[in-house]
Design a protein around this motif. Sequence first.
Motif, PDB file in Angstrom:
ATOM      1  N   THR A 142      86.200 109.205  28.898  1.00  7.55           N
ATOM      2  CA  THR A 142      87.634 109.055  28.795  1.00  7.55           C
ATOM      3  C   THR A 142      87.946 108.893  30.483  1.00  7.55           C
ATOM      4  O   THR A 142      87.205 109.358  31.323  1.00  7.55           O
ATOM      5  N   GLU A 143      89.115 108.498  30.549  1.00 10.84           N
ATOM      6  CA  GLU A 143      89.670 108.241  31.908  1.00 10.84           C
ATOM      7  C   GLU A 143      90.747 109.277  32.431  1.00 10.84           C
ATOM      8  O   GLU A 143      91.449 109.099  33.488  1.00 10.84           O
ATOM      9  N   GLY A 144      90.623 110.373  32.006  1.00 15.42           N
ATOM     10  CA  GLY A 144      91.368 111.646  32.463  1.00 15.42           C
ATOM     11  C   GLY A 144      90.827 112.198  33.776  1.00 15.42           C
ATOM     12  O   GLY A 144      89.845 111.650  34.332  1.00 15.42           O
ATOM     13  N   THR A 158      90.974 104.185  23.956  1.00 18.23           N
ATOM     14  CA  THR A 158      92.345 104.107  24.023  1.00 18.23           C
ATOM     15  C   THR A 158      93.230 103.084  24.666  1.00 18.23           C
ATOM     16  O   THR A 158      92.824 102.974  25.719  1.00 18.23           O
ATOM     17  N   ARG A 159      94.127 102.352  24.067  1.00 20.20           N
ATOM     18  CA  ARG A 159      94.878 101.545  24.749  1.00 20.20           C
ATOM     19  C   ARG A 159      95.940 102.031  25.482  1.00 20.20           C
ATOM     20  O   ARG A 159      97.151 102.261  25.303  1.00 20.20           O
ATOM     21  N   LEU A 160      95.461 102.874  26.785  1.00 17.01           N
ATOM     22  CA  LEU A 160      96.473 103.609  27.621  1.00 17.01           C
ATOM     23  C   LEU A 160      97.665 102.593  27.803  1.00 17.01           C
ATOM     24  O   LEU A 160      98.567 103.096  28.260  1.00 17.01           O
ATOM     25  N   TYR A 164     100.098 103.200  25.493  1.00 22.45           N
ATOM     26  CA  TYR A 164     100.614 104.462  25.353  1.00 22.45           C
ATOM     27  C   TYR A 164     101.387 104.932  26.267  1.00 22.45           C
ATOM     28  O   TYR A 164     102.542 105.501  26.161  1.00 22.45           O
ATOM     29  N   VAL A 165     101.098 104.611  27.396  1.00 24.77           N
ATOM     30  CA  VAL A 165     101.933 104.933  28.870  1.00 24.77           C
ATOM     31  C   VAL A 165     103.228 104.371  29.042  1.00 24.77           C
ATOM     32  O   VAL A 165     104.112 104.835  28.916  1.00 24.77           O
ATOM     33  N   VAL A 196      98.677  99.649  34.552  1.00 33.76           N
ATOM     34  CA  VAL A 196      97.915 100.567  33.944  1.00 33.76           C
ATOM     35  C   VAL A 196      96.563  99.655  33.784  1.00 33.76           C
ATOM     36  O   VAL A 196      95.530 100.260  33.679  1.00 33.76           O
ATOM     37  N   LEU A 243      92.841 100.713  34.827  1.00 35.00           N
ATOM     38  CA  LEU A 243      91.752 100.802  33.986  1.00 35.00           C
ATOM     39  C   LEU A 243      90.312  99.954  34.626  1.00 35.00           C
ATOM     40  O   LEU A 243      89.228 100.280  34.264  1.00 35.00           O
ATOM     41  N   GLU A 292     103.350 106.448  19.661  1.00 39.09           N
ATOM     42  CA  GLU A 292     102.186 105.115  19.810  1.00 39.09           C
ATOM     43  C   GLU A 292     101.381 104.807  18.338  1.00 39.09           C
ATOM     44  O   GLU A 292     101.062 103.786  18.411  1.00 39.09           O
TER      45      GLU A 292
END
Length: 359
Positions: A80-82, A105-107, A110-111, A122, A126, A191
């Motif tokens: 994950t990208e967190g 996840t298609r952040l 979502y963002v 975004v 990524l 989302e």
Amino acid sequence: MRILVATDAWHPQVNGVVRTLQTLASTAPRFGAEIEFLTHQGLRTFPLPTYPAIRCAITAPWTIARKIDALKPDAIHIATEGTIGHAVRRYCIRRGIAFTTSFHTRLPDYVTARVPIPENWVWRWLQRFHGRAERVMVSTQSLISELSGRGFRNPVLWPRGVDGDLFTPRNTAPLDLPRPIFLTVGRVAVEKNIEAFLSLDLPGTKVVVGDGPMKAELMQRFPDVVFLGEKHRDELAAIYSAADVFVFPSRTDTFGLVMLEALACGVPVAAFPVAGPNDVIGDAPIGVLSEDLRDAALRALTIDRKACRDFAEQMTWERCARMFLDNLAILRRGAEAGREAEMTARRASDMAWPSGRRA
């Protein structure tokens, strides 16, 4: 082989990423691999803005380094990208350690659904995050094509599976509700586009399984819908089996693991013709994909439930684990080459020592 998987998605979260990683860890030993997780557990956390149920870890470089060094992994995968993902990425880059990542996840969708940030910002973030990975694992071929077109380097396929022993057609009928029963399962959040399902004029009963930040609002707005909250394992499988159609209204999921769970229970799927459903369902006679979601749901009522089960039986977690480990082969080869180079250097040093003495 010992593999470290760094993930910000972990318990108590309930989602496809957590289920995928859990099942991967239980399946990998059959192929001679052991998976350890580096998560927010044991670290201080703060709530994710706009979604306080998700906790983000406060990471210190020395804490992350100590945890990784103690495990001595043969390969590192960043899921994950967190904050956890960024900390482990930074560790690997500083030490010159190759790693892989995955895109779950298609952040951007979502963002931008929550805050006024341009979607292309975004995507660039990524691309930078995943740009140093040896491989970026994704769940579908269409996502490989999309990420390649966006400049991502080395996206490779890592499909999903389903536990066919747990999610299987059951004779129990836990839903004593007017039929037909149209079911959706997932996080009750913006989302997931659940409102598109709840707004449909359908006969029978609409049922939602899951929790999330929009649940209270949607329960008020749609009093005729049955909200069951979070359900797990046998109880969830029984609810799937009791449904007539599984409706998947999301337009942003990269895969949609719940579709496989429903199919394994013999339940046909109705969804929009977007990435995720297009890859999972496609032209197979196990669901209906249409921009008219109501029409798709009604047409899915006629689909043979046995065909749904037969299709899902091909999508095993063993296949998923094997492809994950195959994608790590590049790291194994790199580690072996590094060890061989180190041994060669040592042998050269040992051979040079006596001649040095004679000189």
